[in-house]
Design a protein around this motif. Structure first.
Motif, PDB file in Angstrom:
ATOM      1  N   HIS A 165       0.829  -1.210   0.000  1.00 55.72           N
ATOM      2  CA  HIS A 165       0.000   0.000   0.000  1.00 55.72           C
ATOM      3  C   HIS A 165       0.860   1.255   0.000  1.00 55.72           C
ATOM      4  O   HIS A 165       0.579   2.220  -0.727  1.00 55.72           O
ATOM      5  CB  HIS A 165      -0.928   0.002   1.223  1.00 55.72           C
ATOM      6  N   ILE A 275      -5.450   4.068   0.638  1.00 51.28           N
ATOM      7  CA  ILE A 275      -4.234   3.762   1.393  1.00 51.28           C
ATOM      8  C   ILE A 275      -4.544   3.648   2.880  1.00 51.28           C
ATOM      9  O   ILE A 275      -4.122   2.695   3.554  1.00 51.28           O
ATOM     10  CB  ILE A 275      -3.168   4.843   1.160  1.00 51.28           C
ATOM     11  N   GLY A 278      -6.777   0.603   3.607  1.00 52.81           N
ATOM     12  CA  GLY A 278      -6.043  -0.619   3.311  1.00 52.81           C
ATOM     13  C   GLY A 278      -5.009  -0.933   4.380  1.00 52.81           C
ATOM     14  O   GLY A 278      -4.871  -2.090   4.806  1.00 52.81           O
TER      15      GLY A 278
END
Length: 425
Positions: A165, A275, A278
């Protein structure tokens, strides 16, 4: 003869996690740069849509690397010798990738060429970098599987997924920011320097040798992997667990645009929200793997994904942008959790004789599924609508939940039976 156990031959957790995180960030910088940032950059500099579309070919090495993975594994684990060469192969790949990016950037800088006229050479250089990155990843996967064990495996997968990520953020958004401020040649040089720095934790490691029992005359091969029932089971469960997301992930952006979100808002959605959620999901996945090891964690994560995809398919026609954003964010978070749990379970199915080959087979299959799913999702959404596409994904994920639950039950029963035999003995 050495009697040292494999447990004592593993590296300390902190140094290992730093090294794994740095390598996976680096590799994802290359993939994000080539497949996410480059199409936008080429188009902004006047390149044709045809040239921009050619960047999709840069995914190919990741889908077919299983073809040369045995060759990489044979170099990593030389037959009949105790040494491992994972660190050497990974770092060599890192330095080659950095040299390609920095060399391409400096060459274009010195020649003062436009991106449009330099596009073919840039694509060729990045294709080479993609091949090198995909090949080095075979060695990195083998290293990761061997050095992570027990409860460390979940946190190792957090470093792996979390690093991906962060790498996506740097390789896509970060690259475009630098390119916008200082030009694309400077952005390529900066990406190369970042890859060199991120390889330092691996450089400082000293990889321990193999156990004597594993330094056999085994020659790593693809057929050996496919003949093992564990690999075939893992392939089936991985594809079932991933097919739902592969049918939806590529459609989230177009779907939100068609529902009224601006391009800038979609950019923020796939930047900060993707981001942030995640990474959060990856950390939760590490905790989940500790609480429910093996396929139990995968079953829980796949079940949650089925629920969110079902809610998204029902909400797609009329829900507000706020509700849809929340559902998409939940999907990203659950995906981070799922990848940690799934990678941890798949690592348990690899052979200690060729961990890099076995794990590469799983990841290559997922990459090919991603390419096929991206094409299929575009056709389904375009002809039958987003609701149908998301609904089909949720149905397939429900089926996957049942299959993974069955595997989790079998794993639990096997564990109980094994403990019973040991107890009786």
């Amino acid at each position: 003869m050495s009697t040292t156990s494999s447990a004592t031959r593993r590296l300390t957790a902190a140094r290992l996690l730093l090294a794994i995180g740095g390598i996976y960030i680096s590799q994802t910088i290359v993939t994000a740069l080539t497949t996410q940032a480059l199409p936008s950059l080429l188009r902004s500099e006047g390149a044709s849509l045809t040239v921009a579309g050619l960047t999709a070919l840069l995914w190919v090495p990741w889908g077919v690397r299983f073809l040369w993975a045995p060759w990489v594994e044979r170099m990593r684990l030389p037959t009949g010798r105790l040494e491992r060469r994972s660190r050497t192969l990974v770092l060599t790949g890192q330095w080659i990738m950095a040299a390609i990016l920095m060399g391409t950037g400096m060459a274009s800088w010195a020649g003062h060429v436009s991106l449009d006229s330099f596009a073919v050479w840039l694509l060729a250089g990045l294709m080479l970098a993609a091949v090198v990155s995909a090949s080095a990843d075979v060695a990195c996967d083998g290293f990761t599987v061997e050095q992570l064990a027990g409860q460390r495996r979940g946190w190792g997968n957090v470093a792996q997924v979390g690093g991906s990520h962060v790498g996506a953020m740097l390789g896509a958004g970060g690259f475009l920011l630098v390119a916008g401020k200082a030009g694309w040649p400077a952005a390529l040089v900066a990406a190369g320097l970042a890859i060199v720095l991120l390889g330092l934790p691996m450089l400082l490691l000293r990889e321990p040798p193999r156990d004597q029992a594993l330094a056999l005359g085994h020659r790593p091969g693809l057929l050996h992997a496919l003949r093992r029932p564990q690999v075939r089971t893992g392939l089936l469960l991985m594809l079932l667990s991933s097919v739902g997301v592969r049918l939806t992930l590529g459609m989230f952006g177009p779907f939100m645009l068609d529902r009224g979100m601006s391009l800038e808002q979609v950019g923020w959605l796939f930047g900060s929200l993707h981001i942030g959620t995640g990474l959060t999901g990856a950390v939760l996945g590490g905790l989940l793997v500790r609480a429910a090891p093996g396929w139990q964690a995968v079953w829980i994560a796949v079940g949650l994904k089925a629920g969110v995809l079902l809610a998204l398919s029902l909400a797609a026609p009329a829900a507000s942008l706020m509700v849809l954003t929340i559902l998409v964010g939940l999907t990203f978070s659950i995906l981070g959790c799922l990848w940690v749990a799934l990678y941890s379970a798949l690592m348990n199915l690899t052979s200690p004789l060729q961990a890099g080959v076995d794990f590469t087979v799983f990841q290559s299959a997922d990459a090919l599924l991603a390419m096929a799913g991206g094409v299929a999702s575009g056709w389904l959404a375009g002809h039958l609508g987003y609701s149908f596409c998301f609904g089909l994904a949720s149905v397939l994920t429900v089926i996957a939940t049942g299959a993974v639950w069955r595997q989790a039950c079998m794993e639990k029963n096997t564990s109980v039976a094994t403990q019973g035999v040991v107890h009786v003995g």
